[in-house]
Scaffold this motif. Structure first.
Motif, PDB file in Angstrom:
ATOM      1  N   LYS A  50     111.237 -33.442  92.746  1.00 37.40           N
ATOM      2  CA  LYS A  50     109.755 -32.425  94.666  1.00 37.40           C
ATOM      3  C   LYS A  50     108.948 -33.729  95.013  1.00 37.40           C
ATOM      4  N   ASN A  51     108.079 -33.828  95.174  1.00 37.86           N
ATOM      5  CA  ASN A  51     107.078 -34.578  96.098  1.00 37.86           C
ATOM      6  C   ASN A  51     105.718 -33.942  95.989  1.00 37.86           C
ATOM      7  N   ASN A  52     104.839 -34.026  95.439  1.00 31.14           N
ATOM      8  CA  ASN A  52     103.899 -34.080  96.148  1.00 31.14           C
ATOM      9  C   ASN A  52     103.734 -32.350  94.759  1.00 31.14           C
ATOM     10  N   ARG A  53     103.877 -32.423  93.387  1.00 30.07           N
ATOM     11  CA  ARG A  53     104.182 -31.687  92.680  1.00 30.07           C
ATOM     12  C   ARG A  53     103.035 -31.462  91.504  1.00 30.07           C
ATOM     13  N   ASP A  54     102.745 -30.292  91.435  1.00 30.93           N
ATOM     14  CA  ASP A  54     101.260 -29.585  90.545  1.00 30.93           C
ATOM     15  C   ASP A  54     102.419 -28.536  89.585  1.00 30.93           C
ATOM     16  N   TRP A  55     101.196 -28.570  88.453  1.00 29.45           N
ATOM     17  CA  TRP A  55     101.868 -27.033  87.414  1.00 29.45           C
ATOM     18  C   TRP A  55     101.511 -26.746  87.932  1.00 29.45           C
ATOM     19  N   LYS A  56     101.720 -24.764  88.628  1.00 32.22           N
ATOM     20  CA  LYS A  56     101.759 -23.535  88.483  1.00 32.22           C
ATOM     21  C   LYS A  56     102.236 -22.718  87.570  1.00 32.22           C
ATOM     22  N   VAL A  57     101.365 -21.826  87.935  1.00 32.59           N
ATOM     23  CA  VAL A  57     101.646 -20.914  86.228  1.00 32.59           C
ATOM     24  C   VAL A  57     102.808 -19.882  86.802  1.00 32.59           C
ATOM     25  N   VAL A  77     105.206 -24.272  85.543  1.00 33.12           N
ATOM     26  CA  VAL A  77     106.261 -24.700  86.082  1.00 33.12           C
ATOM     27  C   VAL A  77     105.819 -25.786  87.488  1.00 33.12           C
ATOM     28  N   LEU A  78     107.020 -26.965  87.360  1.00 30.02           N
ATOM     29  CA  LEU A  78     106.087 -28.286  87.662  1.00 30.02           C
ATOM     30  C   LEU A  78     106.907 -27.836  89.635  1.00 30.02           C
ATOM     31  N   THR A  79     106.152 -27.767  90.205  1.00 26.78           N
ATOM     32  CA  THR A  79     106.192 -27.734  91.843  1.00 26.78           C
ATOM     33  C   THR A  79     105.725 -27.665  93.293  1.00 26.78           C
ATOM     34  N   GLY A  84     102.448 -17.753  95.025  1.00 27.82           N
ATOM     35  CA  GLY A  84     103.790 -16.347  96.031  1.00 27.82           C
ATOM     36  C   GLY A  84     104.697 -16.512  96.812  1.00 27.82           C
ATOM     37  N   SER A  85     105.027 -18.541  96.274  1.00 26.49           N
ATOM     38  CA  SER A  85     106.708 -18.234  97.175  1.00 26.49           C
ATOM     39  C   SER A  85     107.542 -18.910  96.275  1.00 26.49           C
ATOM     40  N   ILE A  86     107.178 -19.240  94.628  1.00 30.60           N
ATOM     41  CA  ILE A  86     107.614 -20.008  93.608  1.00 30.60           C
ATOM     42  C   ILE A  86     109.209 -19.295  93.505  1.00 30.60           C
ATOM     43  N   HIS A  87     109.630 -20.477  93.498  1.00 29.29           N
ATOM     44  CA  HIS A  87     111.417 -20.117  93.146  1.00 29.29           C
ATOM     45  C   HIS A  87     111.422 -20.212  92.022  1.00 29.29           C
ATOM     46  N   TYR A  88     111.472 -19.659  90.936  1.00 28.95           N
ATOM     47  CA  TYR A  88     111.991 -21.376  89.557  1.00 28.95           C
ATOM     48  C   TYR A  88     113.417 -21.492  89.507  1.00 28.95           C
ATOM     49  N   ASP A  93     114.353 -27.259  86.766  1.00 24.50           N
ATOM     50  CA  ASP A  93     112.494 -27.080  87.383  1.00 24.50           C
ATOM     51  C   ASP A  93     112.282 -27.661  85.584  1.00 24.50           C
ATOM     52  N   ARG A  94     111.417 -28.919  85.790  1.00 24.54           N
ATOM     53  CA  ARG A  94     110.352 -29.141  84.595  1.00 24.54           C
ATOM     54  C   ARG A  94     109.229 -28.430  84.761  1.00 24.54           C
ATOM     55  N   THR A  95     109.431 -27.674  83.163  1.00 23.23           N
ATOM     56  CA  THR A  95     108.119 -26.785  82.148  1.00 23.23           C
ATOM     57  C   THR A  95     107.004 -27.203  81.383  1.00 23.23           C
ATOM     58  N   SER A  96     105.873 -26.404  81.716  1.00 23.39           N
ATOM     59  CA  SER A  96     105.162 -26.841  80.223  1.00 23.39           C
ATOM     60  C   SER A  96     104.584 -25.335  79.945  1.00 23.39           C
ATOM     61  N   SER A  97     103.921 -25.547  78.486  1.00 24.30           N
ATOM     62  CA  SER A  97     102.970 -23.929  78.032  1.00 24.30           C
ATOM     63  C   SER A  97     101.645 -25.035  77.568  1.00 24.30           C
ATOM     64  N   THR A  98     100.822 -24.215  78.046  1.00 22.83           N
ATOM     65  CA  THR A  98      99.290 -23.602  78.132  1.00 22.83           C
ATOM     66  C   THR A  98      99.155 -22.609  77.040  1.00 22.83           C
ATOM     67  N   TYR A  99      98.204 -23.258  75.949  1.00 28.78           N
ATOM     68  CA  TYR A  99      97.526 -22.181  74.859  1.00 28.78           C
ATOM     69  C   TYR A  99      96.285 -22.142  75.139  1.00 28.78           C
TER      70      TYR A  99
END
Length: 326
Positions: A50-57, A77-79, A84-88, A93-99
């Motif tokens: 997907k283009n113009n993707r950012d990590w969203k909580v 999730v990288l989206t 409010g409109s994220i469909h995981y 979808d690529r994902t990450s974990s933040t501590y």
């Protein structure tokens, strides 16, 4: 991380596993200590580009709160979709974990955590913020470690000796910021109150800021004259520089910038439209002039009102500008 803190042998075993390197490792020291570490999770088998993707909580869980510290886990999730409109889609979808770890006060144990993250995960700091409320042991640690840092943030009221010690041992590779405690407050004061408002500051001078040779610099409180800005632009025209973006503010109770003095003797072209530069999640408008150097590189600069006063100067390479102009 916990296992690596048990003993030298356990740390060696953890390093042998070669865990994933963090994509984000931020440290904030200001009274307490705040650590943010982000790892990307294993990639899905059928990833959809997907283009113009950012990590969203997507959600926050595993929150542990005690009297001295808090720890939380954030699943991202990288989206390109908006909140409010994220469909995981787990399989695509690529994902990450933040501590996020927050210690309400400084302890030597915190330094062990930081050193373990750097050592075990072969990680270097992405962002490091040092406020006025810090422990002197932290300064000694900085001197000993000589850490590599992408982005460095300090407060303008940090005493000059501490600031110089930091620069002796830390050189930001990509971004440098000076935060002013009064910056946001000025927007909520009337003009007469903001003009009289004063604060304790040990502001750097513009010439010392430029010596850092950092591509992106934003100083919310710094010392400079109109002639200093004119000299900066003249030097940029004649010499190579890796500077991409510069934003500097005089303290709120300083004299306004004289635009005529800044452009005196320079071959510049007045911008007909507002130019926009993207910095992180923010679009910054520049209204002023365009200028070119001996290498044919183009840039724009302008004097903007900050708290209803002309005390802000912005400069950006044209290559950093967004396509849209108003």
């Amino acid at each position: 991380l916990v296992l690596s803190l048990c003993s030298k042998a356990s740390k060696h075993k953890c390093k042998f596993v070669k865990p994933a390197k963090p994509i984000v490792f931020n440290l904030c020291i200001n009274g307490g200590v705040h650590i943010t570490v982000q790892w990307e999770n294993p990639k899905p088998e059928k990833e959809i580009e997907k283009n113009n993707r950012d990590w969203k909580v997507l959600y926050v869980d595993d929150v542990l709160i005690s009297r001295s510290f808090t720890i939380s886990h954030q699943f991202n999730v990288l989206t390109s979709e908006s909140y409010g409109s994220i469909h995981y889609k787990p399989n695509n979808d690529r994902t990450s974990s933040t501590y996020r770890i927050s210690q309400y006060y400084f302890t030597e144990e915190v330094l062990r955590w930081i050193d373990a993250i750097r050592d075990v995960f072969n990680a270097s700091f992405h962002e490091f913020f040092l406020g006025t409320s810090h422990n002197e042991r932290m300064i000694k640690w900085i001197e000993a470690e000589k850490s590599s840092i992408d982005k460095l943030d300090i407060q303008c009221s940090l005493n000059s000796v501490t600031t110089q010690n930091i620069f002796n041992y830390i050189t930001p590779k990509e971004q440098f910021h000076i935060t002013c405690e009064m910056f946001g407050l000025m927007y909520f004061m009337d003009r007469s109150a903001s003009d009289k408002k004063s604060h304790v500051t040990n502001s750097m001078h513009l010439k010392d800021l430029l010596k850092l040779n950092c591509p992106v610099m934003n100083a919310e409180c710094i010392n400079f004259t109109d002639k200093d800005l004119n000299l900066f632009l003249n030097n940029w025209k004649k010499n190579y520089s890796n500077l991409k973006f510069l934003s500097v503010n005089r303290s709120p109770n300083s004299p306004e910038i004289d635009e005529k003095a800044v452009i005196e003797g320079l071959n510049v072209t007045k911008l007909e439209k507002l130019a926009w530069v993207r910095r992180g999640d923010e679009s910054i408008g520049i209204r002023g002039y365009s200028i070119s150097n001996v290498e044919g590189r183009m840039a724009v600069f302008g004097i903007d009102k900050w708290s209803r006063k002309n005390v802000n100067f912005k400069f950006s390479l044209s290559s950093e500008l967004e396509i849209m102009q108003y």
